[in-house]
Design an enzyme around this catalytic site. Structure first.
Site, PDB file in Angstrom:
ATOM      1  N   HIS A  62       0.820  -1.204   0.000  1.00 41.18           N
ATOM      2  CA  HIS A  62       0.000   0.000   0.000  1.00 41.18           C
ATOM      3  C   HIS A  62       0.860   1.263   0.000  1.00 41.18           C
ATOM      4  O   HIS A  62       1.997   1.243   0.452  1.00 41.18           O
ATOM      5  CB  HIS A  62      -0.900   0.036   1.232  1.00 41.18           C
ATOM      6  CG  HIS A  62      -1.764  -1.171   1.388  1.00 41.18           C
ATOM      7  ND1 HIS A  62      -2.084  -1.696   2.616  1.00 41.18           N
ATOM      8  CD2 HIS A  62      -2.363  -1.973   0.479  1.00 41.18           C
ATOM      9  CE1 HIS A  62      -2.852  -2.752   2.459  1.00 41.18           C
ATOM     10  NE2 HIS A  62      -3.031  -2.943   1.164  1.00 41.18           N
ATOM     11  N   LYS A  72       6.544   6.491   7.209  1.00 41.18           N
ATOM     12  CA  LYS A  72       6.052   5.698   8.335  1.00 41.18           C
ATOM     13  C   LYS A  72       7.223   5.231   9.190  1.00 41.18           C
ATOM     14  O   LYS A  72       8.290   4.904   8.668  1.00 41.18           O
ATOM     15  CB  LYS A  72       5.303   4.461   7.829  1.00 41.18           C
ATOM     16  CG  LYS A  72       4.068   4.771   7.016  1.00 41.18           C
ATOM     17  CD  LYS A  72       3.453   3.510   6.457  1.00 41.18           C
ATOM     18  CE  LYS A  72       2.237   3.829   5.599  1.00 41.18           C
ATOM     19  NZ  LYS A  72       1.697   2.626   4.965  1.00 41.18           N
ATOM     20  N   TYR A 132       2.354   1.851  13.900  1.00 44.21           N
ATOM     21  CA  TYR A 132       3.169   2.760  13.098  1.00 44.21           C
ATOM     22  C   TYR A 132       2.685   4.195  13.184  1.00 44.21           C
ATOM     23  O   TYR A 132       1.521   4.468  13.401  1.00 44.21           O
ATOM     24  CB  TYR A 132       3.246   2.302  11.643  1.00 44.21           C
ATOM     25  CG  TYR A 132       1.943   2.149  10.906  1.00 44.21           C
ATOM     26  CD1 TYR A 132       1.527   3.097   9.977  1.00 44.21           C
ATOM     27  CD2 TYR A 132       1.146   1.021  11.097  1.00 44.21           C
ATOM     28  CE1 TYR A 132       0.344   2.938   9.272  1.00 44.21           C
ATOM     29  CE2 TYR A 132      -0.033   0.854  10.387  1.00 44.21           C
ATOM     30  CZ  TYR A 132      -0.431   1.817   9.486  1.00 44.21           C
ATOM     31  OH  TYR A 132      -1.603   1.658   8.784  1.00 44.21           O
ATOM     32  N   ASP A 170      -6.478  -6.404  -1.696  1.00 46.99           N
ATOM     33  CA  ASP A 170      -5.128  -6.786  -2.101  1.00 46.99           C
ATOM     34  C   ASP A 170      -5.129  -7.858  -3.191  1.00 46.99           C
ATOM     35  O   ASP A 170      -4.281  -7.846  -4.078  1.00 46.99           O
ATOM     36  CB  ASP A 170      -4.305  -7.242  -0.891  1.00 46.99           C
ATOM     37  CG  ASP A 170      -3.965  -6.088   0.043  1.00 46.99           C
ATOM     38  OD1 ASP A 170      -4.071  -4.914  -0.384  1.00 46.99           O
ATOM     39  OD2 ASP A 170      -3.587  -6.354   1.193  1.00 46.99           O
TER      40      ASP A 170
END
Length: 183
Positions: A62, A72, A132, A170
């Site tokens: 992603h 991130k 995250y 996905d």
């Protein structure tokens, strides 16, 4: 904090100094000044996210595109994952290359994934709690991604194919070539 830049410029593995004794352990998981010294700039994190997944789950690949791109800082609170970052920065000498790092509650490693990267992970333990920080807020319209089993990327997720669990999104994601055509 020990840090190692991966083969992908700007993508770093971070290892905290852990203080352990009979009571347990302590470590600093985030220090704005130290991270800025390592990166050469100060990402301003605006959002924290957390997920729990079972063995075999593959989340990704992603990204957020354009003005909504995100850097991130990722880590694992419980269990173990294989964390993957793919460089999709146009003009980058490592465009299309990836790094894979095992992150676990035990090793306490973190991965800093800069803007302009696809990101994903596979769960190697019975379950994993993944956390995250992001330096930009999520924007549905800027969401993009690539099928995690894309043959061009050839990522070894360390999960047998018959045990992989992918979301419908996905499973239907585009191939790497289609993303490259858009960038």
């Amino acid at each position: 904090m020990k840090y190692t830049e991966t083969k992908l410029s700007g993508c770093f593995i971070l290892e905290p100094v852990v203080f352990e004794d009979e009571r347990g352990y302590f470590f600093e998981s985030y220090n704005e000044n130290r991270l800025a010294t390592i990166l050469g700039y100060n990402p301003h994190f605006v959002q924290d996210n957390q997920s729990k997944s079972q063995f075999g789950v593959v989340r990704g690949l992603h990204m957020q595109a354009g003005d909504h791109a995100q850097a991130k800082l990722v880590r694992v609170l419980e269990g173990s994952v294989l964390d993957v970052a793919v460089d999709v920065r146009p003009g980058s000498p490592t465009y299309g290359q990836h790094v894979a790092v095992e992150l676990s509650a035990e090793n306490k490693k973190q991965l800093f994934v800069p803007r302009g990267f696809l990101h994903g992970f596979s769960v190697l333990s019975g379950h994993a709690v993944f956390a995250y920080k992001c330096d930009n807020k999520y924007n549905k319209e800027a969401e993009d991604g690539v099928h995690p089993l894309d043959q061009q990327l050839a990522i070894d997720w360390q999960i047998p194919a018959e045990q992989m669990i992918l979301s419908q999104k996905d499973k239907e994601a585009q191939g790497f070539a289609a993303l490259s055509d858009k960038l």
